[in-house]
Design an enzyme around this catalytic site. Structure first.
Site, mmCIF file in Angstrom:
data_model
loop_
_atom_site.group_PDB
_atom_site.id
_atom_site.type_symbol
_atom_site.label_atom_id
_atom_site.label_comp_id
_atom_site.label_asym_id
_atom_site.label_seq_id
_atom_site.Cartn_x
_atom_site.Cartn_y
_atom_site.Cartn_z
ATOM 1 C CD GLU A 96 91.887 51.093 -21.583
ATOM 2 O OE1 GLU A 96 92.054 52.638 -21.067
ATOM 3 O OE2 GLU A 96 92.138 50.272 -21.782
ATOM 4 C CB CYS A 109 95.454 48.437 -30.801
ATOM 5 S SG CYS A 109 96.397 46.732 -29.305
ATOM 6 C CB CYS A 116 93.517 39.495 -19.538
ATOM 7 S SG CYS A 116 93.584 38.111 -20.398
ATOM 8 C CB CYS A 120 101.239 38.090 -18.358
ATOM 9 S SG CYS A 120 100.577 36.558 -19.139
ATOM 10 C CB CYS A 123 100.151 41.856 -19.107
ATOM 11 S SG CYS A 123 98.558 42.506 -19.251
ATOM 12 C CB CYS A 339 102.447 46.312 -25.047
ATOM 13 S SG CYS A 339 102.482 46.201 -26.247
#
Ligand code: SAH
Length: 368
Positions: A96, A109, A116, A120, A123, A339
């Protein structure tokens, strides 16, 4: 004639590599400049459009190379103007990009990996795990694909590598892509308008600390002591805060450029006045600014965001110590574009509803 898989994707080549690639055709150096401009400034997707190259050269090049492109599977629009683009890669993975209009800026962005690996705790992208690194063309094609949807008078002003993935874990490709973003014959972004955000991978940061980098650096700090950082960001076990900060002190940055530290505020975990005071102390001597990001909540995330009062108090303590502090209230939350919310899932896209829902404001057909 070579099949597509044997051909070179021109957008995976750095400018020197492109020059070398064109060598066997015995062509003048400026041909590579022309091709860079066609690819990145004009955004052409076929050799036929490269009208200042001879038909013969176009033919020769097209036999051994191709021009890749990404086309959004769907585009979602939030009421604050933020747009989220979903792309499907050749092998089916999804990534995305998020376009964020501001008063004077239009920031894109972009993602550097599918998924990933860093997990974290706050996230959502991290929950999906790592799928694979993006190749250079997949990083750059996000910019080209989004730019194509804009009216002529609108230009993307800033690029932030804060989408899916950890840019420094895909170091080589990300560095090649940033070089093209800044290259005068390619995207021509000023190095002040490109930002790379990292969890703080020390080996790659050490390499960067010795180089002249064509981007601003943002580091996701998210805590003021080792224990809390390790709890929120498991990567801290491998690359502890103390070593990260020591490296930041040594970083040779251009004049007037400061490192940005991102700090996601998580209620009851890292948002106390004590945390703020400790943060002030550990950042002493590092030319930096702070972006405070109140947590974007999600059902899968076991945390809350702090009250506005707590956020203000945290900011005031840091500012009282002389730091530049900006509170980043996230944009595009209702379409999960904020985010840490990117994970390539679109219920409407997956149900195929976006094709029939192109007249609604919340979701647009990609061809609109
Ligand atoms: N891997 C890089 C690039 C991703 S940037 C990095 O971590 O820096 C994504 C930014 O959003 C990071 O600063 C991250 O800490 C922050 N973030 C992740 N999840 C978030 C959430 N739920 N709410 C607010 N910010 C979040």
């Amino acid at each position: 004639m070579k099949s597509l898989s044997q051909k070179v994707d021109l957008k995976n080549l750095s400018p020197p590599e492109l020059l070398e690639f064109l060598g066997p055709f015995g062509k003048e150096r400026y041909r590579s400049v022309q091709i860079l401009r066609w690819l990145y400034q004009q955004g052409v997707e076929s050799f036929d459009q490269m009208t200042n190259l001879s038909k013969r050269l176009r033919q020769e090049i097209s036999q051994v190379s191709f021009i890749s492109a990404l086309h959004p599977l769907c585009i979602e629009k939030a009421t604050d103007g933020t747009k989220k683009f979903l792309f499907q890669l050749e092998d089916g993975h999804r990534i995305e990009s998020v376009l964020i209009p501001d008063k004077t800026r239009l920031t894109l962005c972009i993602s550097t990996q599918a998924g990933c690996a860093f997990a974290c705790r706050f996230c959502l992208t991290g929950k999906t795990g790592w799928k694979r690194d993006l190749v250079v063309s997949e990083i750059l094609n996000q910019i080209l694909a989004v730019r194509k949807t804009l009216p002529e008078e609108k230009a993307i002003t800033n690029i932030v590598m804060m989408g899916m993935g950890e840019p420094l874990a895909n170091f080589k490709n990300t560095m090649k892509a940033t070089a093209l973003m800044a290259h005068p014959d390619a995207f021509k972004f000023s190095s002040r308008k490109i930002t790379l955000s990292t969890v703080g991978l020390l080996p790659e940061l050490t390499t960067l600390s010795k180089e002249k980098i064509p981007f601003r650096l943002a580091i996701s700090l998210n805590a003021s002591n080792e224990e809390t950082r390790t709890y929120l960001m498991p990567v801290n076990r491998r690359y502890p805060l103390a070593r990260l900060l020591a490296l930041c002190k040594d970083f040779r940055l251009p004049p007037r450029i400061r490192i940005t530290f991102e700090y996601v505020l998580v209620d009851g975990i890292n948002d106390s006045p004590l945390d703020a005071k400790r943060l002030l102390r550990i950042l002493k001597g590092i030319p930096c600014k702070i972006n405070l990001i109140p947590l974007n909540e999600a059902p899968e995330i076991p945390f809350r965001k702090p009250s506005e009062e707590k956020v203000r108090r945290f900011q005031e303590i840091l500012m009282g110590g002389g730091l530049t502090v900006i509170v980043r209230n996230s944009r595009g939350q209702e379409i999960s574009a904020a985010c840490g919310q990117l994970r390539g899932k679109y219920s409407m896209c997956d149900r195929g509803e976006f094709e029939t829902a192109s007249d609604t404001s919340s979701i647009l057909n990609a061809t609109d």
